[in-house]
Write an enzyme that holds these catalytic residues in place. Structure first.
Site, PDB file in Angstrom:
ATOM      1  N   CYS A 114       0.888  -1.100   0.027  1.00  0.00           N
ATOM      2  CA  CYS A 114      -0.084  -0.017  -0.067  1.00  0.00           C
ATOM      3  C   CYS A 114       0.886   1.260   0.148  1.00  0.00           C
ATOM      4  O   CYS A 114       0.546   2.337  -0.366  1.00  0.00           O
ATOM      5  CB  CYS A 114      -0.941  -0.014   1.014  1.00  0.00           C
ATOM      6  SG  CYS A 114      -2.280  -1.279   1.176  1.00  0.00           S
ATOM      7  N   HIS A 259      -3.851   7.220   1.348  1.00  0.00           N
ATOM      8  CA  HIS A 259      -4.051   6.031   1.035  1.00  0.00           C
ATOM      9  C   HIS A 259      -5.523   5.556   1.085  1.00  0.00           C
ATOM     10  O   HIS A 259      -5.994   5.746   2.176  1.00  0.00           O
ATOM     11  CB  HIS A 259      -3.224   4.992   1.472  1.00  0.00           C
ATOM     12  CG  HIS A 259      -3.471   3.419   1.323  1.00  0.00           C
ATOM     13  ND1 HIS A 259      -3.734   2.985   0.006  1.00  0.00           N
ATOM     14  CD2 HIS A 259      -3.680   2.517   1.886  1.00  0.00           C
ATOM     15  CE1 HIS A 259      -3.806   1.779   0.123  1.00  0.00           C
ATOM     16  NE2 HIS A 259      -4.085   1.381   1.400  1.00  0.00           N
ATOM     17  N   ASN A 289      -9.936  -0.645  -2.231  1.00  0.00           N
ATOM     18  CA  ASN A 289      -8.420  -0.383  -1.871  1.00  0.00           C
ATOM     19  C   ASN A 289      -7.924  -1.124  -3.088  1.00  0.00           C
ATOM     20  O   ASN A 289      -7.779  -2.349  -3.312  1.00  0.00           O
ATOM     21  CB  ASN A 289      -8.077  -1.103  -0.826  1.00  0.00           C
ATOM     22  CG  ASN A 289      -6.790  -0.911  -0.154  1.00  0.00           C
ATOM     23  OD1 ASN A 289      -5.804  -0.509  -0.930  1.00  0.00           O
ATOM     24  ND2 ASN A 289      -6.340  -1.537   1.032  1.00  0.00           N
TER      25      ASN A 289
END
Length: 332
Positions: A114, A259, A289
């Site tokens: 990530c 994020h 995501n």
């Protein structure tokens, strides 16, 4: 004269197939309300058979090159961030280079999950500052959907992730006051197993067995509370560090691009930093995501919506598996 880098252009791509929370109910016991309450996610994009990470990245890259007004043969390096490479080896960066028809160049694949795009921007920034390269393509591209346990057992993870790609063309800034000001990168493996994909792995013999598959060890697992607690601690720290390093306070920040792992994490971080909705952009509601692709997808959308303009002070920050975390502060 100090060389500073800046993002010359952005490009993004998501596959056309939209999978809503309601769609997931045909494969698992869940509901739209359950997913939204816990994550903020309403839908995500998943690939159709035949799509690849490199293919998605190529579509995003062409848009980024056009926006940056940069010819493909001007690119000196590809930095390709992903946790879902198209094949085990070689790295997916070379497939992107081939697909775009680029000259032989430097291709670096990185696995910071990530935080991958943040790491990629930092590496590009430093290569440009040294004068080694003039124009670098930073890529975040992910296909999660082909590797999820799409069942009731796997719903806590499967409901989170989407597919997509984002690209930034990073080059030399024509204004020493504009561009990337600093980057701040961290990793701590203490809780590495709290968010990981165990099998297949080269340290195992065999790398994966029938028993592993039966036990679902080839699917990602997550200890959600542990991840949440670390994320809401580390993200504010690294955001404030980027500001303080450059002599700014949180009041000077025009936009935070966080994020997109969980809307509840981002809401917690924004509240902790006393940032209202006008200074934080989220789009996890539409994409889920997408790991290394979330920062470019989010930044580009905020830019197109007029929420970021030239001269704005913008911080991009991420936290993810490893654990890794980091921030990049730029005067856009």
């Amino acid at each position: 004269m100090t060389i500073r880098s800046r993002v010359l252009g952005w490009g993004t791509y998501v596959p056309p197939r939209i999978v809503t929370n309601q769609d997931l109910t045909q494969w698992m016991e869940t509901s739209h309300e359950w997913i939204v309450e816990r994550t903020g996610i309403e839908q995500r994009h998943w690939v159709e058979e035949g799509e690849s990470g490199a293919g998605m990245a190529a579509k995003a890259a062409k848009k980024a090159l056009a926006e940056a007004q940069v010819e493909a043969d001007e690119i000196d390096m590809i930095i390709y961030a992903t946790l879902s490479p198209d094949v085990d080896f070689p790295g997916t960066g070379v497939f992107l280079q081939r697909e775009l028809g680029l000259k032989p160049l430097s291709a670096l694949d990185i696995r910071q999950q990530c935080t991958g795009f943040i790491y990629g921007l930092s590496v590009a920034d430093n290569f440009i500052k040294t004068g080694m390269y003039k124009k670098i393509m930073v890529v975040g591209s992910e296909i999660h959907s082909t590797g999820l346990d799409i069942s009731t057992k796997g719903r806590d993870v499967a409901s989170l992730f989407g597919d997509g790609a984002g690209v930034a063309i990073v080059g030399v800034s024509d204004d020493p006051e504009m561009g990337i000001l600093s980057s701040h990168l961290y990793a701590d493996g203490t809780d590495a197993e709290a968010l990981w994909l165990e099998k297949p792995g080269s340290k195992y013999f065999p790398r994966i067995s029938h028993e592993d598959i039966d036990a679902g060890r080839h699917f990602p697992t997550m200890q959600g509370q542990k991840v949440f607690k670390q994320a809401v601690t580390r993200l504010p720290q690294v955001i404030l560090e980027s500001l303080e390093t450059n002599g700014y306070s949180i009041n000077d920040l025009d936009m935070l691009i966080p994020h997109q792992a969980n809307l509840r994490i981002n809401e917690f971080v924004a509240k902790k930093l006393k940032l209202d909705d006008t200074r934080v952009h989220n789009n996890i509601q539409k994409y889920g995501n997408t790991t290394a692709a979330t920062i470019p997808l989010c930044f580009n959308e905020a830019l197109e919506a007029g929420k970021i303009k030239r001269g704005d002070l913008v911080c991009c920050a991420a936290f993810g598996s490893g654990f890794t975390w980091g921030s990049v502060l730029m005067r856009y």
